[in-house]
Design a protein around this motif. Structure first.
Motif, PDB file in Angstrom:
ATOM      1  N   UNK A   1      21.212  -5.207  -1.048  1.00  0.00           N
ATOM      2  CA  UNK A   1      21.181  -4.782   0.341  1.00  0.00           C
ATOM      3  C   UNK A   1      20.132  -3.687   0.555  1.00  0.00           C
ATOM      4  N   UNK A   2      20.059  -2.782  -0.411  1.00  0.00           N
ATOM      5  CA  UNK A   2      19.120  -1.653  -0.266  1.00  0.00           C
ATOM      6  C   UNK A   2      17.683  -2.093  -0.547  1.00  0.00           C
ATOM      7  N   UNK A   3      17.514  -2.928  -1.559  1.00  0.00           N
ATOM      8  CA  UNK A   3      16.174  -3.370  -1.968  1.00  0.00           C
ATOM      9  C   UNK A   3      16.112  -4.894  -1.975  1.00  0.00           C
ATOM     10  N   UNK A   4      16.097  -5.526  -0.804  1.00  0.00           N
ATOM     11  CA  UNK A   4      16.179  -6.995  -0.751  1.00  0.00           C
ATOM     12  C   UNK A   4      15.052  -7.685  -1.517  1.00  0.00           C
ATOM     13  N   UNK A   5      13.897  -7.047  -1.627  1.00  0.00           N
ATOM     14  CA  UNK A   5      12.789  -7.645  -2.387  1.00  0.00           C
ATOM     15  C   UNK A   5      12.540  -6.910  -3.703  1.00  0.00           C
ATOM     16  N   UNK A   6      13.503  -6.119  -4.100  1.00  0.00           N
ATOM     17  CA  UNK A   6      13.376  -5.417  -5.379  1.00  0.00           C
ATOM     18  C   UNK A   6      12.783  -4.026  -5.220  1.00  0.00           C
ATOM     19  N   UNK A   7      13.129  -3.191  -6.170  1.00  0.00           N
ATOM     20  CA  UNK A   7      12.614  -1.818  -6.178  1.00  0.00           C
ATOM     21  C   UNK A   7      11.088  -1.818  -6.264  1.00  0.00           C
ATOM     22  N   UNK A   8      10.536  -2.718  -7.053  1.00  0.00           N
ATOM     23  CA  UNK A   8       9.079  -2.771  -7.238  1.00  0.00           C
ATOM     24  C   UNK A   8       8.352  -2.998  -5.920  1.00  0.00           C
ATOM     25  N   UNK A   9       8.906  -3.924  -5.117  1.00  0.00           N
ATOM     26  CA  UNK A   9       8.251  -4.230  -3.847  1.00  0.00           C
ATOM     27  C   UNK A   9       8.356  -3.048  -2.884  1.00  0.00           C
ATOM     28  N   UNK A  10       9.527  -2.389  -2.906  1.00  0.00           N
ATOM     29  CA  UNK A  10       9.697  -1.228  -2.019  1.00  0.00           C
ATOM     30  C   UNK A  10       8.683  -0.137  -2.347  1.00  0.00           C
ATOM     31  N   UNK A  11       8.520   0.121  -3.631  1.00  0.00           N
ATOM     32  CA  UNK A  11       7.576   1.179  -4.022  1.00  0.00           C
ATOM     33  C   UNK A  11       6.137   0.748  -3.756  1.00  0.00           C
ATOM     34  N   UNK A  12       5.782  -0.458  -4.175  1.00  0.00           N
ATOM     35  CA  UNK A  12       4.391  -0.916  -4.038  1.00  0.00           C
ATOM     36  C   UNK A  12       3.965  -0.949  -2.572  1.00  0.00           C
ATOM     37  N   UNK A  13       4.851  -1.410  -1.730  1.00  0.00           N
ATOM     38  CA  UNK A  13       4.511  -1.504  -0.299  1.00  0.00           C
ATOM     39  C   UNK A  13       4.207  -0.129   0.282  1.00  0.00           C
ATOM     40  N   UNK A  14       5.041   0.840  -0.044  1.00  0.00           N
ATOM     41  CA  UNK A  14       4.817   2.178   0.498  1.00  0.00           C
ATOM     42  C   UNK A  14       3.556   2.815  -0.086  1.00  0.00           C
ATOM     43  N   UNK A  15       3.304   2.608  -1.372  1.00  0.00           N
ATOM     44  CA  UNK A  15       2.088   3.184  -1.961  1.00  0.00           C
ATOM     45  C   UNK A  15       0.850   2.592  -1.302  1.00  0.00           C
ATOM     46  N   UNK A  16       0.923   1.312  -0.993  1.00  0.00           N
ATOM     47  CA  UNK A  16      -0.217   0.636  -0.369  1.00  0.00           C
ATOM     48  C   UNK A  16      -0.375   1.042   1.094  1.00  0.00           C
ATOM     49  N   UNK A  17       0.713   0.952   1.826  1.00  0.00           N
ATOM     50  CA  UNK A  17       0.610   1.162   3.278  1.00  0.00           C
ATOM     51  C   UNK A  17       0.488   2.625   3.653  1.00  0.00           C
ATOM     52  N   UNK A  18       1.161   3.493   2.929  1.00  0.00           N
ATOM     53  CA  UNK A  18       1.170   4.895   3.350  1.00  0.00           C
ATOM     54  C   UNK A  18       0.170   5.754   2.594  1.00  0.00           C
ATOM     55  N   UNK A  19      -0.245   5.299   1.419  1.00  0.00           N
ATOM     56  CA  UNK A  19      -1.141   6.138   0.615  1.00  0.00           C
ATOM     57  C   UNK A  19      -2.456   5.450   0.260  1.00  0.00           C
ATOM     58  N   UNK A  20      -2.598   4.183   0.663  1.00  0.00           N
ATOM     59  CA  UNK A  20      -3.885   3.524   0.504  1.00  0.00           C
ATOM     60  C   UNK A  20      -4.241   3.100  -0.902  1.00  0.00           C
ATOM     61  N   UNK A  21      -3.278   3.095  -1.812  1.00  0.00           N
ATOM     62  CA  UNK A  21      -3.564   2.569  -3.142  1.00  0.00           C
ATOM     63  C   UNK A  21      -3.580   1.046  -3.097  1.00  0.00           C
ATOM     64  N   UNK A  22      -4.262   0.444  -4.040  1.00  0.00           N
ATOM     65  CA  UNK A  22      -4.147  -0.991  -4.262  1.00  0.00           C
ATOM     66  C   UNK A  22      -2.984  -1.201  -5.232  1.00  0.00           C
ATOM     67  N   UNK A  23      -1.883  -1.778  -4.746  1.00  0.00           N
ATOM     68  CA  UNK A  23      -0.672  -1.866  -5.565  1.00  0.00           C
ATOM     69  C   UNK A  23      -0.225  -3.307  -5.741  1.00  0.00           C
ATOM     70  N   UNK A  24      -0.049  -3.709  -6.984  1.00  0.00           N
ATOM     71  CA  UNK A  24       0.514  -5.028  -7.259  1.00  0.00           C
ATOM     72  C   UNK A  24       1.832  -4.843  -8.007  1.00  0.00           C
ATOM     73  N   UNK A  25       2.566  -5.909  -8.220  1.00  0.00           N
ATOM     74  CA  UNK A  25       3.838  -5.798  -8.928  1.00  0.00           C
ATOM     75  C   UNK A  25       3.860  -6.739 -10.130  1.00  0.00           C
TER      76      UNK A  25
END
Lengths: 241, 241, 241, 241
Positions: free
Chosen positions: D21-45
């Motif tokens: 419920x908290x991480x429907x696409x997994x913890x990795x996706x939650x972290x990668x998405x925020x690093x990419x969208x909010x901090x401009x890193x190129x993030x893959x999982x």
């Protein structure tokens, strides 16, 4: 009384005439004898070709500080014995790694790095400068220890940052080296001390033995706190009055 | 854009013909020019004989990183200015102390030790070995920086244990020295960097300038956390639900 | 035999009825008596209102480890005495700073920072957790020391990064604090230990005294290396064979 | 542009309804998405059940910083992949270990200790106090980060002494923990960051993501020095003029 076990792979001193001449009974015996006779430790020895490399559970359990010298036969040390030594270090046994022991399985396992370095055999003068004169491992040493001829070890030495840096070596040929490095691992203390190539009489130098004896005292100290690990279901009401 | 102020006592370069020849506009100008032209920092200078030594409250407030070179006139630096610089460091200004600045009032005040060392002027070769290749201050440097001739500084260097040791120098005459040392003090970061006697062209060496530029970037970073000090009458019921 | 001098400003225990009741002969006497009777040290005391604050050259010269408690009268400590104590620390005397001594002149001088922190008097529970169980200062302590009531000290504590961190405190009200910190300064060793507000019987707690006794042994050790400073005109030909 | 790979064993979030419920696409996706969208890193999982756990030689070679979350399936991670990751760290790749990754093979291998700790799941409040406000990993954080509910991790945490300690956690139930620890290993930098049990929305907390983003920048920096290892037959006459 502090119980010391001096471990040696004991190969060079049985095959290389120069090493045989300098250490007729092996490096381990030379070190153990001086620690016992000059510093009053109870010192025993153990070598690679003994059963379990001489490092049985019983021997390790009664050892306060283990000293380690190895070089040409690191790969022959059994992984199970390495794990046994690591476990004892984490429980509080001191460990002193000498010279080419930088590439031993036990040191690499405790460090987590490659422990690589640069080296050259060219009969160079070495000076081990004290950079931490407040440290008990340097007690009784003046400004530096000078060794007329030694193998060169040079930076970069691929180790974790030492907890404390006690000696830095100068070599005639242009290199420096972090020669005396302390670490804690679990409840145990580890000291890496650089000198001691098998073709030089380094372990007959009283200042070198003094440093090793100081390190035995330093590494045998402590081990009094009793950490606990795992699940701890302490109810919060025990905390909140 | 990172704002750098390069401070210099600026005495040797106005009186010693050798220093005048190497640094006709002073060490400060040589460093500031290179930081600006080659690394894109905004760099200004300040010197001892200016009013308030050029370090007014306004100048310090807009300085991200202060670089300090002094030698023969440490005692002429006003204690009030020293306190002002210390306060700014604790607030987060970076500070890079060069060479003989080891004996400056500000460095001794931030270290709490004598900062004494050994020294010799004998045109010796120096090699600054990288002992922490993961550190950003060593970025772009190979194994070591070689300076054909420099003043010797030798251990023991009476400083607190560095937070991080980046360089160790080898000197031709037999000494070693912890040449690149980092510290944090309050919210500020401090880097001591050994080379730069006034009679050698050390600050025209691109690798030396590269290290100083790296250190500016390292020291300007951070300063984001906001500690609070003093009395905090937080009621316990805010904690205990 | 290790010679300990316990210094106390000795003001609260002569004016505050609660402190008088807990420490009728002063904190210094409580600590010195236990160190002498239970740990076999030779312990003397010195207080602010004695001539030279009881810290004459002679007293300091025969002191191996100085323990310091001060709070309300830091400013009354003479700068000359502070300089004298610092010089002895750099020569090898151990120094243990207790509790509110964090704001003493001598501690600030040796640290180079503001030594500021957060505080609250709310009779809170404190737990000093051992974070370095290999350290001799934690010998004989279990997982933590619990004090039913103490003054809270909270982070950020504006000190240099400790050489070694031995204890971290938990406070009921929501704060943490680096409660046991070691430093080397010159040839001397310094230990900061947090507990001991004058209105709680902290220095009657055997575990607290055990830590102080451990720290005395730790700080008295070493001091054997003999650094030399200043000009060293060693001819290069002595080096190059 | 800094290339980040977020690795996750990705098991809890496919089986535990709360974690799903908290991480429907997994913890990795939650972290990668925020690093990419909010901090401009190129993030893959990358995840455990992919071929080679998603950590092929090619993926690791183009990764500047690897983030690691694992818990219930540490033993399923192939030793060859662990060795591959270690080798890349020693070459300079940054590594950020999150929460229960303290027991991962790669972290234990890089630390050399048991990495044991105490734990309790009791929905406790956690406060991560900044103890090093000069550190770039703490940039933009105030005094502390408060998490309303988290799993407790308590000392003693059996790790080597951190190179730098950035955060210390306070837990409601009476424990403390070294929550933000830096290490260098070879040319690589390692950061351990405690929070992030799978049943709490910790990785949706902007301050937690800010710390991870800061750590990515910190760990991606450096790697410029070029150490060399092995035999170096430099003739002495090259040194002695």
């Amino acid at each position: 009384m502090t119980q010391v076990t001096v471990w040696n792979e004991y190969r060079h001193e049985r095959t290389n005439p120069i090493a045989m001449d300098i250490y007729p009974n092996g490096i381990h015996t030379a070190i153990a004898t001086q620690l016992q006779e000059e510093y009053g430790f109870s010192a025993q020895t153990a070598t690679l070709d003994e059963a379990e490399h001489g490092l049985t559970v019983e021997v390790l359990n009664r050892t306060d500080v283990l000293i380690w010298w190895g070089h040409m036969a690191h790969d022959e040390v059994d992984d199970e014995i390495v794990n046994r030594v690591q476990a004892r270090v984490l429980e509080g046994m001191g460990l002193i790694i000498l010279h080419s022991g930088h590439y031993s399985k036990i040191f690499k396992k405790l460090m987590g790095t490659s422990c690589a370095l640069k080296w050259r055999e060219a009969d160079e003068k070495e000076r081990l400068w004290v950079v931490n004169p407040a440290h008990p491992i340097a007690a009784g040493i003046g400004e530096y220890i000078e060794l007329e001829q030694e193998e060169m070890y040079g930076e970069h030495f691929d180790i974790p940052t030492p907890d404390e840096l006690v000696f830095v070596s100068w070599f005639e040929g242009g290199e420096v080296f972090r020669s005396g490095c302390t670490y804690s691992r679990g409840q145990g203390k580890v000291f890496y001390f650089r000198p001691g190539h098998e073709t030089y009489p380094t372990y007959h130098n009283p200042q070198i033995i003094r440093v090793i004896a100081n390190a035995v005292n330093w590494a045998a100290d402590g081990r009094g706190a009793q950490p606990q690990y795992g699940h701890v279901p302490v109810p919060l009401e025990q905390i909140h009055r």
